[in-house]
Design a protein around this motif. Sequence first.
Motif, PDB file in Angstrom:
ATOM      1  N   ALA A  49       0.829  -1.207   0.000  1.00 49.09           N
ATOM      2  CA  ALA A  49       0.000   0.000   0.000  1.00 49.09           C
ATOM      3  C   ALA A  49       0.866   1.260   0.000  1.00 49.09           C
ATOM      4  CB  ALA A  49      -0.947  -0.013   1.191  1.00 49.09           C
ATOM      5  N   VAL A  50       1.900   1.305   0.823  1.00 46.44           N
ATOM      6  CA  VAL A  50       2.768   2.481   0.881  1.00 46.44           C
ATOM      7  C   VAL A  50       3.506   2.679  -0.439  1.00 46.44           C
ATOM      8  CG1 VAL A  50       4.840   3.426   1.982  1.00 46.44           C
ATOM      9  CG2 VAL A  50       2.997   2.504   3.391  1.00 46.44           C
ATOM     10  N   VAL A  51       4.047   1.609  -1.004  1.00 48.88           N
ATOM     11  CA  VAL A  51       4.748   1.717  -2.288  1.00 48.88           C
ATOM     12  C   VAL A  51       3.777   2.173  -3.378  1.00 48.88           C
ATOM     13  CG1 VAL A  51       5.878   0.381  -4.114  1.00 48.88           C
ATOM     14  CG2 VAL A  51       6.578   0.088  -1.734  1.00 48.88           C
ATOM     15  N   GLY A  52       2.598   1.610  -3.399  1.00 52.10           N
ATOM     16  CA  GLY A  52       1.613   1.993  -4.410  1.00 52.10           C
ATOM     17  C   GLY A  52       1.195   3.446  -4.299  1.00 52.10           C
ATOM     18  N   VAL A  53       0.919   3.900  -3.094  1.00 55.15           N
ATOM     19  CA  VAL A  53       0.527   5.302  -2.894  1.00 55.15           C
ATOM     20  C   VAL A  53       1.683   6.234  -3.262  1.00 55.15           C
ATOM     21  CG1 VAL A  53      -0.092   7.016  -1.148  1.00 55.15           C
ATOM     22  CG2 VAL A  53      -1.274   4.823  -1.215  1.00 55.15           C
ATOM     23  N   ALA A  54       2.901   5.883  -2.864  1.00 59.19           N
ATOM     24  CA  ALA A  54       4.062   6.719  -3.185  1.00 59.19           C
ATOM     25  C   ALA A  54       4.247   6.839  -4.698  1.00 59.19           C
ATOM     26  CB  ALA A  54       5.322   6.161  -2.535  1.00 59.19           C
ATOM     27  N   LEU A  55       4.150   5.728  -5.426  1.00 60.98           N
ATOM     28  CA  LEU A  55       4.292   5.770  -6.883  1.00 60.98           C
ATOM     29  C   LEU A  55       3.172   6.585  -7.526  1.00 60.98           C
ATOM     30  CD1 LEU A  55       5.390   2.107  -7.661  1.00 60.98           C
ATOM     31  CD2 LEU A  55       6.793   4.173  -7.816  1.00 60.98           C
ATOM     32  N   ALA A  56       1.958   6.441  -7.036  1.00 58.09           N
ATOM     33  CA  ALA A  56       0.836   7.204  -7.583  1.00 58.09           C
ATOM     34  C   ALA A  56       1.028   8.697  -7.342  1.00 58.09           C
ATOM     35  CB  ALA A  56      -0.476   6.722  -6.973  1.00 58.09           C
ATOM     36  N   VAL A  57       1.469   9.075  -6.149  1.00 54.24           N
ATOM     37  CA  VAL A  57       1.691  10.489  -5.843  1.00 54.24           C
ATOM     38  C   VAL A  57       2.807  11.062  -6.713  1.00 54.24           C
ATOM     39  CG1 VAL A  57       2.517  12.070  -4.038  1.00 54.24           C
ATOM     40  CG2 VAL A  57       0.755  10.386  -3.511  1.00 54.24           C
ATOM     41  N   ILE A  58       3.901  10.328  -6.875  1.00 56.75           N
ATOM     42  CA  ILE A  58       5.010  10.791  -7.712  1.00 56.75           C
ATOM     43  C   ILE A  58       4.553  10.939  -9.163  1.00 56.75           C
ATOM     44  CG2 ILE A  58       7.248  10.155  -8.694  1.00 56.75           C
ATOM     45  CD1 ILE A  58       7.864   8.808  -5.956  1.00 56.75           C
ATOM     46  N   GLY A  59       3.837   9.959  -9.680  1.00 54.05           N
ATOM     47  CA  GLY A  59       3.345  10.030 -11.056  1.00 54.05           C
ATOM     48  C   GLY A  59       2.401  11.199 -11.257  1.00 54.05           C
ATOM     49  N   ARG A  60       1.497  11.413 -10.322  1.00 46.82           N
ATOM     50  CA  ARG A  60       0.533  12.529 -10.418  1.00 46.82           C
ATOM     51  C   ARG A  60       1.256  13.870 -10.377  1.00 46.82           C
ATOM     52  NH1 ARG A  60      -2.052  16.185 -11.738  1.00 46.82           N
ATOM     53  NH2 ARG A  60      -3.973  16.930 -10.829  1.00 46.82           N
ATOM     54  N   SER A  61       2.263  13.990  -9.537  1.00 53.34           N
ATOM     55  CA  SER A  61       2.972  15.269  -9.419  1.00 53.34           C
ATOM     56  C   SER A  61       3.775  15.603 -10.674  1.00 53.34           C
ATOM     57  CB  SER A  61       3.893  15.257  -8.201  1.00 53.34           C
ATOM     58  OG  SER A  61       4.996  14.401  -8.411  1.00 53.34           O
ATOM     59  N   ARG A  62       4.134  14.609 -11.459  1.00 56.13           N
ATOM     60  CA  ARG A  62       4.931  14.841 -12.669  1.00 56.13           C
ATOM     61  C   ARG A  62       4.088  15.055 -13.919  1.00 56.13           C
ATOM     62  NH1 ARG A  62       9.950  10.591 -12.016  1.00 56.13           N
ATOM     63  NH2 ARG A  62      10.765  11.490 -10.097  1.00 56.13           N
ATOM     64  N   LEU A  63       2.789  14.869 -13.833  1.00 54.30           N
ATOM     65  CA  LEU A  63       1.929  15.094 -14.988  1.00 54.30           C
ATOM     66  C   LEU A  63       1.878  16.584 -15.318  1.00 54.30           C
ATOM     67  CD1 LEU A  63      -1.134  12.771 -14.323  1.00 54.30           C
ATOM     68  CD2 LEU A  63       0.605  12.489 -16.074  1.00 54.30           C
ATOM     69  N   GLU A  64       1.949  16.906 -16.597  1.00 55.63           N
ATOM     70  CA  GLU A  64       1.824  18.282 -17.052  1.00 55.63           C
ATOM     71  C   GLU A  64       0.569  18.350 -17.915  1.00 55.63           C
ATOM     72  OE1 GLU A  64       4.182  21.412 -19.871  1.00 55.63           O
ATOM     73  OE2 GLU A  64       5.348  19.903 -18.833  1.00 55.63           O
ATOM     74  N   LEU A  65      -0.377  19.184 -17.508  1.00 54.76           N
ATOM     75  CA  LEU A  65      -1.676  19.163 -18.157  1.00 54.76           C
ATOM     76  C   LEU A  65      -1.959  20.380 -19.039  1.00 54.76           C
ATOM     77  CD1 LEU A  65      -3.725  17.847 -15.108  1.00 54.76           C
ATOM     78  CD2 LEU A  65      -2.783  16.543 -17.007  1.00 54.76           C
ATOM     79  N   MET A  66      -1.357  21.516 -18.753  1.00 54.82           N
ATOM     80  CA  MET A  66      -1.683  22.741 -19.477  1.00 54.82           C
ATOM     81  C   MET A  66      -0.610  23.087 -20.515  1.00 54.82           C
ATOM     82  SD  MET A  66      -4.573  23.564 -18.299  1.00 54.82           S
ATOM     83  CE  MET A  66      -4.765  25.166 -19.024  1.00 54.82           C
ATOM     84  N   PRO A  67      -1.024  23.446 -21.732  1.00 58.12           N
ATOM     85  CA  PRO A  67      -0.069  23.885 -22.760  1.00 58.12           C
ATOM     86  C   PRO A  67       0.326  25.347 -22.511  1.00 58.12           C
ATOM     87  CG  PRO A  67      -2.266  23.858 -23.670  1.00 58.12           C
ATOM     88  CD  PRO A  67      -2.365  23.320 -22.271  1.00 58.12           C
ATOM     89  N   ARG A  68       1.343  25.572 -21.692  1.00 61.60           N
ATOM     90  CA  ARG A  68       1.700  26.919 -21.237  1.00 61.60           C
ATOM     91  C   ARG A  68       2.109  27.852 -22.376  1.00 61.60           C
ATOM     92  NH1 ARG A  68       5.725  24.868 -17.166  1.00 61.60           N
ATOM     93  NH2 ARG A  68       4.507  23.085 -16.577  1.00 61.60           N
ATOM     94  N   VAL A  69       2.895  27.365 -23.308  1.00 63.72           N
ATOM     95  CA  VAL A  69       3.365  28.229 -24.400  1.00 63.72           C
ATOM     96  C   VAL A  69       2.178  28.707 -25.231  1.00 63.72           C
ATOM     97  CG1 VAL A  69       4.777  28.309 -26.487  1.00 63.72           C
ATOM     98  CG2 VAL A  69       5.623  27.127 -24.453  1.00 63.72           C
ATOM     99  N   THR A  70       1.260  27.804 -25.537  1.00 63.83           N
ATOM    100  CA  THR A  70       0.091  28.176 -26.334  1.00 63.83           C
ATOM    101  C   THR A  70      -0.760  29.195 -25.595  1.00 63.83           C
ATOM    102  OG1 THR A  70       0.068  26.002 -27.382  1.00 63.83           O
ATOM    103  CG2 THR A  70      -1.967  27.283 -27.500  1.00 63.83           C
TER     104      THR A  70
END
Length: 113
Positions: A72-93
Amino acid sequence: MIENADSLVKLQAELGRSEAAEIAARNRGPAGLLAFGAAMAAIGLLAGIPVLLVSLLPWRWEIALGWVLVYAVVGVALAVIGRSRLELMPRVTLRTLEETEQWFVQQVRSFER
């Protein structure tokens, strides 16, 4: 002026498509971490709970509980790290759209005079 605006809109659309493709490519890794983290959390629950229930003998439940917690701890840690690295907005545009809006407003104002 209309030709310039038309060209600018086409360039902006192309920039948006290009940046969206770039963001999608950059998000492959973080999205994979997020998915793997969710899978690890699910494995922790799906494998750990039955083991915990079967192993409720007084000398084994601590090991089963530890197993559940580790997954559970490993899974939550990986999910949090993956979520924090997602980039959703096209800033330059978005920035160039704001600049285009300012330019267009100036052009319209100068045309009205």
